[in-house]
Design a protein around this motif. Structure first.
Motif, PDB file in Angstrom:
ATOM      1  N   THR A  74     115.592  57.703  94.819  1.00 26.60           N
ATOM      2  CA  THR A  74     114.324  57.718  95.571  1.00 26.60           C
ATOM      3  C   THR A  74     114.085  56.345  96.202  1.00 26.60           C
ATOM      4  O   THR A  74     113.493  56.247  97.268  1.00 26.60           O
ATOM      5  CB  THR A  74     113.108  58.089  94.681  1.00 26.60           C
ATOM      6  OG1 THR A  74     113.141  57.304  93.509  1.00 26.60           O
ATOM      7  CG2 THR A  74     113.103  59.553  94.334  1.00 26.60           C
ATOM      8  N   VAL A 112     106.386  55.652  92.479  1.00 22.72           N
ATOM      9  CA  VAL A 112     107.139  56.152  91.317  1.00 22.72           C
ATOM     10  C   VAL A 112     106.998  55.228  90.098  1.00 22.72           C
ATOM     11  O   VAL A 112     107.248  55.632  88.971  1.00 22.72           O
ATOM     12  CB  VAL A 112     108.641  56.357  91.680  1.00 22.72           C
ATOM     13  CG1 VAL A 112     109.381  55.027  91.766  1.00 22.72           C
ATOM     14  CG2 VAL A 112     109.319  57.283  90.685  1.00 22.72           C
ATOM     15  N   LEU A 118     101.591  58.939  89.955  1.00 26.87           N
ATOM     16  CA  LEU A 118     102.707  59.893  90.044  1.00 26.87           C
ATOM     17  C   LEU A 118     102.339  61.188  90.795  1.00 26.87           C
ATOM     18  O   LEU A 118     103.202  61.727  91.496  1.00 26.87           O
ATOM     19  CB  LEU A 118     103.278  60.185  88.651  1.00 26.87           C
ATOM     20  CG  LEU A 118     104.121  59.028  88.078  1.00 26.87           C
ATOM     21  CD1 LEU A 118     104.422  59.249  86.593  1.00 26.87           C
ATOM     22  CD2 LEU A 118     105.431  58.863  88.851  1.00 26.87           C
ATOM     23  N   PRO A 119     101.099  61.682  90.706  1.00 27.64           N
ATOM     24  CA  PRO A 119     100.771  62.866  91.533  1.00 27.64           C
ATOM     25  C   PRO A 119     100.951  62.587  93.034  1.00 27.64           C
ATOM     26  O   PRO A 119     101.430  63.437  93.780  1.00 27.64           O
ATOM     27  CB  PRO A 119      99.302  63.147  91.189  1.00 27.64           C
ATOM     28  CG  PRO A 119      99.126  62.580  89.815  1.00 27.64           C
ATOM     29  CD  PRO A 119      99.996  61.343  89.786  1.00 27.64           C
ATOM     30  N   PHE A 121     103.059  60.379  94.246  1.00 27.93           N
ATOM     31  CA  PHE A 121     104.512  60.308  94.431  1.00 27.93           C
ATOM     32  C   PHE A 121     105.053  61.714  94.690  1.00 27.93           C
ATOM     33  O   PHE A 121     105.837  61.941  95.611  1.00 27.93           O
ATOM     34  CB  PHE A 121     105.183  59.691  93.193  1.00 27.93           C
ATOM     35  CG  PHE A 121     106.678  59.848  93.186  1.00 27.93           C
ATOM     36  CD1 PHE A 121     107.490  58.962  93.876  1.00 27.93           C
ATOM     37  CD2 PHE A 121     107.282  60.899  92.505  1.00 27.93           C
ATOM     38  CE1 PHE A 121     108.875  59.123  93.894  1.00 27.93           C
ATOM     39  CE2 PHE A 121     108.659  61.068  92.522  1.00 27.93           C
ATOM     40  CZ  PHE A 121     109.452  60.170  93.206  1.00 27.93           C
ATOM     41  N   ASN A 122     104.629  62.652  93.852  1.00 30.43           N
ATOM     42  CA  ASN A 122     105.084  64.046  94.007  1.00 30.43           C
ATOM     43  C   ASN A 122     104.737  64.583  95.393  1.00 30.43           C
ATOM     44  O   ASN A 122     105.550  65.256  96.028  1.00 30.43           O
ATOM     45  CB  ASN A 122     104.418  64.945  92.959  1.00 30.43           C
ATOM     46  CG  ASN A 122     104.890  64.622  91.559  1.00 30.43           C
ATOM     47  OD1 ASN A 122     105.840  63.884  91.372  1.00 30.43           O
ATOM     48  ND2 ASN A 122     104.212  65.174  90.564  1.00 30.43           N
ATOM     49  N   LEU A 125     107.005  62.922  98.038  1.00 30.51           N
ATOM     50  CA  LEU A 125     108.386  63.409  97.987  1.00 30.51           C
ATOM     51  C   LEU A 125     108.463  64.860  98.475  1.00 30.51           C
ATOM     52  O   LEU A 125     109.397  65.229  99.201  1.00 30.51           O
ATOM     53  CB  LEU A 125     108.956  63.276  96.565  1.00 30.51           C
ATOM     54  CG  LEU A 125     110.423  63.661  96.387  1.00 30.51           C
ATOM     55  CD1 LEU A 125     111.331  62.944  97.377  1.00 30.51           C
ATOM     56  CD2 LEU A 125     110.890  63.373  94.961  1.00 30.51           C
ATOM     57  N   ARG A 126     107.471  65.660  98.097  1.00 29.98           N
ATOM     58  CA  ARG A 126     107.445  67.055  98.547  1.00 29.98           C
ATOM     59  C   ARG A 126     107.379  67.112 100.075  1.00 29.98           C
ATOM     60  O   ARG A 126     108.055  67.912 100.706  1.00 29.98           O
ATOM     61  CB  ARG A 126     106.255  67.783  97.920  1.00 29.98           C
ATOM     62  CG  ARG A 126     106.320  69.295  98.134  1.00 29.98           C
ATOM     63  CD  ARG A 126     105.269  70.056  97.347  1.00 29.98           C
ATOM     64  NE  ARG A 126     105.494  69.989  95.917  1.00 29.98           N
ATOM     65  CZ  ARG A 126     104.692  69.374  95.051  1.00 29.98           C
ATOM     66  NH1 ARG A 126     103.602  68.783  95.477  1.00 29.98           N
ATOM     67  NH2 ARG A 126     104.971  69.351  93.772  1.00 29.98           N
ATOM     68  N   LEU A 129     110.848  66.402 101.398  1.00 31.28           N
ATOM     69  CA  LEU A 129     111.777  67.515 101.150  1.00 31.28           C
ATOM     70  C   LEU A 129     111.452  68.722 102.039  1.00 31.28           C
ATOM     71  O   LEU A 129     112.359  69.381 102.555  1.00 31.28           O
ATOM     72  CB  LEU A 129     111.738  67.921  99.666  1.00 31.28           C
ATOM     73  CG  LEU A 129     112.247  66.863  98.672  1.00 31.28           C
ATOM     74  CD1 LEU A 129     112.025  67.317  97.229  1.00 31.28           C
ATOM     75  CD2 LEU A 129     113.726  66.551  98.888  1.00 31.28           C
TER      76      LEU A 129
END
Lengths: 139, 121
Positions: A74, A112, A118-119, A121-122, A125-126, A129
């Motif tokens: 990442t 990260v 972290l939410p 970060f998710n 990243l989502r 993707l």
């Protein structure tokens, strides 16, 4: 969005490297130069000066595919997105979705490392993707 | 090297051999094939600290945790039940970060790793 991003106190450039200040220290993940050059080559371009939006999209696709195989972390993906962010802001035309994706990607290495973030970060990243999936049908 | 198989293709992560060697040397490991529980904890702590400095990626943590997990399993007596959980969570990071629908689990594993690191003083 761009001006707010650039003015963010946690984000700055120094000596052509991205430095992100965390609550305790600045972090400087290494730039995956070899992989980045290969992705540019695979996208059919020899130098950053010649990049177009289509090239940038192809590089993002190659970088995400490299990440999914495990060739890039990442952090590597984040550094490449950061590099592309600087390219995209100089390109003619206005592709807000592309800009949003490179911004989201460039934030990964900071978010990260923060348990409370972290939410986000998710979510970043989502976004990257899903953009890769979107590119499958558009480039 | 660490490998994960998935329905969408294999993931192969590079092992940070040089850094791992430095960490084991730093904690006084004489036999790299046989670490004590204390040495496993120390190498784990050094790895997480390197991650927080940006010198290690979450994939590097995953690779190192996989190796440390093997070391821990060799030990007959273990005092810290949370160490196994932290190493297990760490070793899964490389897989879960690559699944669009698995990111919540990734966060939970990362929190386990970071929270456990904080307990090691």
């Amino acid at each position: 969005v761009l001006s707010a991003f650039l003015a963010h106190p946690l984000f700055c450039y120094y000596d052509n490297k991205m430095i992100k200040a965390t609550s305790f220290k600045a972090i400087k993940p290494p730039m995956p130069t070899k992989e980045y050059n290969q992705y540019m080559k695979d996208a059919g371009v020899a130098s950053e000066d010649a990049l177009t939006q289509v090239h940038v999209k192809k590089i993002i696709a190659n970088a995400v595919d490299g990440f999914l195989r495990g060739d890039l972390s990442t952090d590597g993906l984040s550094m490449i997105c950061n590099r592309l962010f600087r390219v995209v802001t100089k390109l003619p035309g206005d592709d807000q979705q592309l800009l949003d994706v490179v911004i989201a990607g460039s934030e990964l290495s900071f978010y990260v490392r923060q348990p409370k973030l972290l939410p986000q970060f998710n979510s970043f990243l989502r976004k990257v993707l899903e953009y890769r999936e979107h590119l499958l049908t558009t480039i | 090297m660490i490998r994960y198989g998935s329905s969408t293709g294999n993931i192969t992560l590079h092992f940070p051999k040089k850094e791992y060697k430095t960490f084991t040397k730093q904690v006084g490991v004489s036999d790299p094939e046989n670490l004590s529980e204390g040495q496993v904890k120390s190498v784990f702590a050094l790895s997480v600290d390197a991650f927080l400095r940006g010198e290690f990626s979450s994939d590097d943590i995953a690779s190192v945790c996989g190796v440390l997990l093997n070391q821990l399993e060799k030990l007959k007596e273990k005092d810290d039940p949370f160490l196994f959980d932290a190493l297990m969570a760490g070793s899964e990071l490389g897989f879960y970060v690559r699944g669009k629908n698995l990111l919540k689990q990734f966060s939970a594993f990362m929190e386990t790793v970071l929270n456990y690191r904080e307990t090691l003083v």
